[in-house]
Design an enzyme around this catalytic site. Structure first.
Site, mmCIF file in Angstrom:
data_model
loop_
_atom_site.group_PDB
_atom_site.id
_atom_site.type_symbol
_atom_site.label_atom_id
_atom_site.label_comp_id
_atom_site.label_asym_id
_atom_site.label_seq_id
_atom_site.Cartn_x
_atom_site.Cartn_y
_atom_site.Cartn_z
ATOM 1 N N ARG A 126 0.813 -1.232 0.000
ATOM 2 C CA ARG A 126 0.000 0.000 0.000
ATOM 3 C C ARG A 126 0.839 1.272 0.000
ATOM 4 N NH1 ARG A 126 -3.197 -2.981 3.611
ATOM 5 N NH2 ARG A 126 -4.977 -3.910 2.523
ATOM 6 N N LYS A 148 2.565 11.789 -10.632
ATOM 7 C CA LYS A 148 1.781 10.918 -11.510
ATOM 8 C C LYS A 148 2.613 9.681 -11.830
ATOM 9 C CE LYS A 148 -1.152 14.252 -13.921
ATOM 10 N NZ LYS A 148 -1.506 14.818 -15.239
ATOM 11 N N GLU A 190 9.863 20.390 -23.618
ATOM 12 C CA GLU A 190 9.145 20.660 -22.361
ATOM 13 C C GLU A 190 9.734 21.905 -21.674
ATOM 14 O OE1 GLU A 190 6.499 18.894 -21.716
ATOM 15 O OE2 GLU A 190 6.800 16.961 -22.714
ATOM 16 N N LYS A 232 7.150 23.615 -12.331
ATOM 17 C CA LYS A 232 6.271 22.448 -12.186
ATOM 18 C C LYS A 232 5.859 22.287 -10.727
ATOM 19 C CE LYS A 232 4.828 17.972 -13.453
ATOM 20 N NZ LYS A 232 4.976 16.739 -14.219
ATOM 21 N N GLU A 242 -4.891 17.960 -10.868
ATOM 22 C CA GLU A 242 -5.262 18.487 -12.185
ATOM 23 C C GLU A 242 -6.753 18.757 -12.321
ATOM 24 O OE1 GLU A 242 -3.073 16.758 -15.469
ATOM 25 O OE2 GLU A 242 -4.429 17.655 -16.929
ATOM 26 N N ARG A 246 -3.205 22.825 -13.282
ATOM 27 C CA ARG A 246 -2.195 21.871 -13.763
ATOM 28 C C ARG A 246 -2.381 21.578 -15.249
ATOM 29 N NH1 ARG A 246 0.251 16.534 -10.520
ATOM 30 N NH2 ARG A 246 1.663 15.918 -12.180
ATOM 31 N N ASN A 250 -0.269 21.036 -20.252
ATOM 32 C CA ASN A 250 -0.552 20.302 -21.498
ATOM 33 C C ASN A 250 -0.425 21.179 -22.736
ATOM 34 O OD1 ASN A 250 -1.114 17.815 -20.252
ATOM 35 N ND2 ASN A 250 -3.099 18.620 -19.601
ATOM 36 N N HIS A 253 0.237 19.749 -26.146
ATOM 37 C CA HIS A 253 0.031 18.306 -26.010
ATOM 38 C C HIS A 253 -1.262 17.817 -26.652
ATOM 39 C CE1 HIS A 253 3.413 18.638 -23.318
ATOM 40 N NE2 HIS A 253 3.387 17.350 -23.014
ATOM 41 N N HIS A 257 -0.243 14.802 -28.615
ATOM 42 C CA HIS A 257 -0.703 13.447 -28.280
ATOM 43 C C HIS A 257 -1.410 12.802 -29.464
ATOM 44 C CE1 HIS A 257 -0.782 14.138 -23.623
ATOM 45 N NE2 HIS A 257 0.351 13.578 -24.009
ATOM 46 N N HIS A 270 8.126 11.900 -28.013
ATOM 47 C CA HIS A 270 7.098 12.739 -27.380
ATOM 48 C C HIS A 270 7.437 14.229 -27.534
ATOM 49 C CE1 HIS A 270 4.169 14.147 -24.498
ATOM 50 N NE2 HIS A 270 5.121 14.703 -23.783
HETATM 51 N N1 LIG Z 1 4.554 11.129 -14.780
HETATM 52 C C1 LIG Z 1 4.548 12.235 -15.488
HETATM 53 O O1 LIG Z 1 4.137 13.304 -15.006
HETATM 54 C C2 LIG Z 1 5.074 12.196 -16.891
HETATM 55 C C3 LIG Z 1 5.284 13.399 -17.591
HETATM 56 C C4 LIG Z 1 5.831 13.321 -18.860
HETATM 57 C C5 LIG Z 1 6.148 12.103 -19.431
HETATM 58 N N2 LIG Z 1 5.916 10.944 -18.722
HETATM 59 C C6 LIG Z 1 6.261 9.635 -19.285
HETATM 60 O O2 LIG Z 1 7.661 9.582 -19.488
HETATM 61 C C7 LIG Z 1 7.958 8.613 -20.485
HETATM 62 C C8 LIG Z 1 8.993 9.157 -21.425
HETATM 63 O O3 LIG Z 1 10.159 9.442 -20.697
HETATM 64 P P1 LIG Z 1 11.586 9.569 -21.405
HETATM 65 O O4 LIG Z 1 11.484 10.464 -22.566
HETATM 66 O O5 LIG Z 1 12.564 9.881 -20.350
HETATM 67 O O6 LIG Z 1 11.800 8.119 -22.021
HETATM 68 P P2 LIG Z 1 12.542 6.798 -21.505
HETATM 69 O O7 LIG Z 1 12.446 6.635 -20.049
HETATM 70 O O8 LIG Z 1 12.022 5.686 -22.354
HETATM 71 O O9 LIG Z 1 14.076 7.104 -21.881
HETATM 72 C C9 LIG Z 1 14.445 7.291 -23.229
HETATM 73 C C10 LIG Z 1 15.655 6.406 -23.589
HETATM 74 O O10 LIG Z 1 16.824 6.952 -22.992
HETATM 75 C C11 LIG Z 1 17.533 5.933 -22.285
HETATM 76 N N3 LIG Z 1 18.216 6.618 -21.194
HETATM 77 C C12 LIG Z 1 17.692 7.123 -20.058
HETATM 78 N N4 LIG Z 1 18.609 7.791 -19.375
HETATM 79 C C13 LIG Z 1 19.752 7.724 -20.066
HETATM 80 C C14 LIG Z 1 21.056 8.245 -19.876
HETATM 81 N N5 LIG Z 1 21.345 9.054 -18.840
HETATM 82 N N6 LIG Z 1 21.998 7.952 -20.799
HETATM 83 C C15 LIG Z 1 21.690 7.211 -21.893
HETATM 84 N N7 LIG Z 1 20.476 6.714 -22.131
HETATM 85 C C16 LIG Z 1 19.514 6.967 -21.227
HETATM 86 C C17 LIG Z 1 16.475 4.950 -21.876
HETATM 87 O O11 LIG Z 1 17.027 3.669 -21.652
HETATM 88 C C18 LIG Z 1 15.558 4.982 -23.095
HETATM 89 O O12 LIG Z 1 16.055 4.143 -24.093
HETATM 90 C C19 LIG Z 1 6.624 8.277 -21.146
HETATM 91 O O13 LIG Z 1 6.202 7.020 -20.691
HETATM 92 C C20 LIG Z 1 5.688 9.359 -20.636
HETATM 93 O O14 LIG Z 1 4.341 8.933 -20.557
HETATM 94 C C21 LIG Z 1 5.390 10.997 -17.475
HETATM 95 ZN ZN LIG Z 2 4.978 16.188 -22.263
#
Ligand SMILES: NC(=O)c1ccc[n+]([C@@H]2O[C@H](COP(=O)([O-])OP(=O)(O)OC[C@H]3O[C@@H](n4cnc5c(N)ncnc54)[C@H](O)[C@@H]3O)[C@@H](O)[C@H]2O)c1
Ligand SMILES: [Zn+2]
Length: 367
Positions: A126, A148, A190, A232, A242, A246, A250, A253, A257, A270
């Site tokens: 939990r 999130k 971003e 943020k 949100e 918040r 977006n 987006h 999206h 993205h």
């Molecule tokens: N929770 C939230 O508020 C929120 C907000 C925005 C995005 N997201 C989510 O985030 C995700 C995308 O995140 P992302 O763009 O970081 O993608 P990701 O986590 O897939 O990382 C991108 C790539 O970079 C590699 N990588 C990571 N760190 C590295 C480093 N220091 N050196 C070399 N390679 C590295 C990873 O292995 C991967 O192949 C999506 O799932 C999206 O939905 C969440």
């Molecule tokens: Zn985004």
């Protein structure tokens, strides 16, 4: 040897408030920061295979040297690991690690790992304490902050999840050095977004300093991550779930999206989709929110200067694009909502954008 104090940004959420530490060398000194945050001596590191090979062994050793014992679990790199299947696999491995309610989960990686490990932390026993250690620019400025967490279903992104705020965020800017350049630039979309919706001075600073930040000059990249986390954090403190404010995060987006969905989440990052979405949203803002055309031009030039796309490719056709916007989970009762700019640094949420407006703007953004 002198130790430079990291930048500290506080996210104010009553008893769930937490610090974001930003700077160089944070992984090496992680144990001290964990202790300062009152975390226990036992936890599990969750990461992906790519990040594991780069950072897991030295991080575990640095923690161990200060009496903090961690298990290590890794999933394959890539968005397809953000699944119930991987969450299930991770959860089933936790009992053997002897964790208790006081143990912590440390998410080391990009947003994929942060969301997946955050979901595991939010549900196991939990809820265990979560430490976010973001290693992509996107994760440092966006996904690691705000609570999130979740996984995707075949039917759509982020459909299963919980709000679970971290207890501590360690954004070590040194980790960005190993990030592929395309991922770094995508994260910059971003960054530009925060300036556009919230802080005109930061936007103007980015116009001068983006090249230095993209070269990862320490002062510039630290300032970028810090200012984005401050913004943020301020937005999340005011509207954690949100229900209003918040939503301005977006910006870019709604169309972004929809493009990602039409591209089946392949071939387009993205941040690249958000970059194009922001250009289109700026044009809508000129039409519907009184954004001066010159300011829309500045936004487009900053996006281009960051090496991000500004023009929609031919494959994003109306009405399919609009239909995808209507299906997005952020649309309410099929009503597509847009974040528009009144001016650089000031955003509003609008239901007034029509399909015809979008049609016109998509046409203008072609090429
Ligand atoms: N929770 C939230 O508020 C929120 C907000 C925005 C995005 N997201 C989510 O985030 C995700 C995308 O995140 P992302 O763009 O970081 O993608 P990701 O986590 O897939 O990382 C991108 C790539 O970079 C590699 N990588 C990571 N760190 C590295 C480093 N220091 N050196 C070399 N390679 C590295 C990873 O292995 C991967 O192949 C999506 O799932 C999206 O939905 C969440
Ligand atoms: Zn985004």
């Amino acid at each position: 040897m002198t130790t430079v104090e990291p930048n500290r940004v506080r996210v104010s959420l009553g008893e769930r408030s937490y610090d974001i530490l930003i700077g160089s060398g944070l992984l090496t000194r992680a144990a001290a920061h964990l202790k300062q945050a009152g975390l226990s001596r036992r936890g599990v590191i969750i990461t992906d295979a790519t990040v594991e090979s780069l950072y897991a062994a030295p991080l575990q050793a640095a923690l161990h040297a200060h009496g903090i014992t961690t298990g290590l679990l890794a999933v394959p790199a890539g968005e397809s690991s953000k699944s119930l299947r991987q969450a299930h696999r991770l959860l089933e491995q936790l009992p053997a690690l002897g964790l208790d309610r006081k143990s912590f989960v440390m998410a080391v990686g990009g947003g994929m790992v942060g969301d997946l490990a955050g979901f595991v932390a939010g549900t196991y026993l939990r809820g265990l304490a979560l430490v976010q250690v973001p290693t992509t620019l996107l994760a440092q400025v966006d996904s690691s902050v705000g609570g999130k967490t979740g996984v995707n279903l075949p039917q759509g992104k982020n459909l299963v999840g919980v709000f679970h705020q971290p207890r501590l965020v360690l954004a070590d800017t040194d980790t960005l050095r190993s990030l592929p350049e395309r991922e770094l630039r995508a994260g910059f979309a971003e960054v530009i977004k925060y300036g556009a919706i919230y802080d005109a001075d930061f936007f103007a600073w980015l116009e001068r300093e983006t090249a230095a930040a993209l070269r990862l000059e320490p002062a510039a990249i630290t300032r970028v991550v810090r200012r984005c986390c401050e913004i943020k954090g301020a937005v999340v403190s005011q509207d954690e779930r949100e229900s209003g404010l918040r939503g301005i995060l977006n910006f870019g987006h709604t169309i972004g999206h929809a493009m990602e969905a039409l591209a089946d989440y392949t071939g387009l990052l993205h941040g690249e989709a958000v970059a194009m979405g922001m250009c289109a949203a700026a044009k809508l803002s000129v039409k519907r929110a009184g954004l001066p055309a010159g300011e829309a031009g500045r936004l487009e030039r900053l996006i281009a200067a960051s090496g991000l796309p500004t023009r929609l490719g031919q494959k994003y056709e109306m009405p399919a694009l609009f239909e995808a916007m209507r299906l997005d989970k952020k649309a309410q009762a099929g009503q597509v909502r847009f974040v528009l700019l009144k001016r650089l640094g000031e955003a509003l949420i609008s239901d007034a954008v029509t399909e015809a407006d979008v049609q016109e703007v998509v046409h203008e953004c072609r090429g």
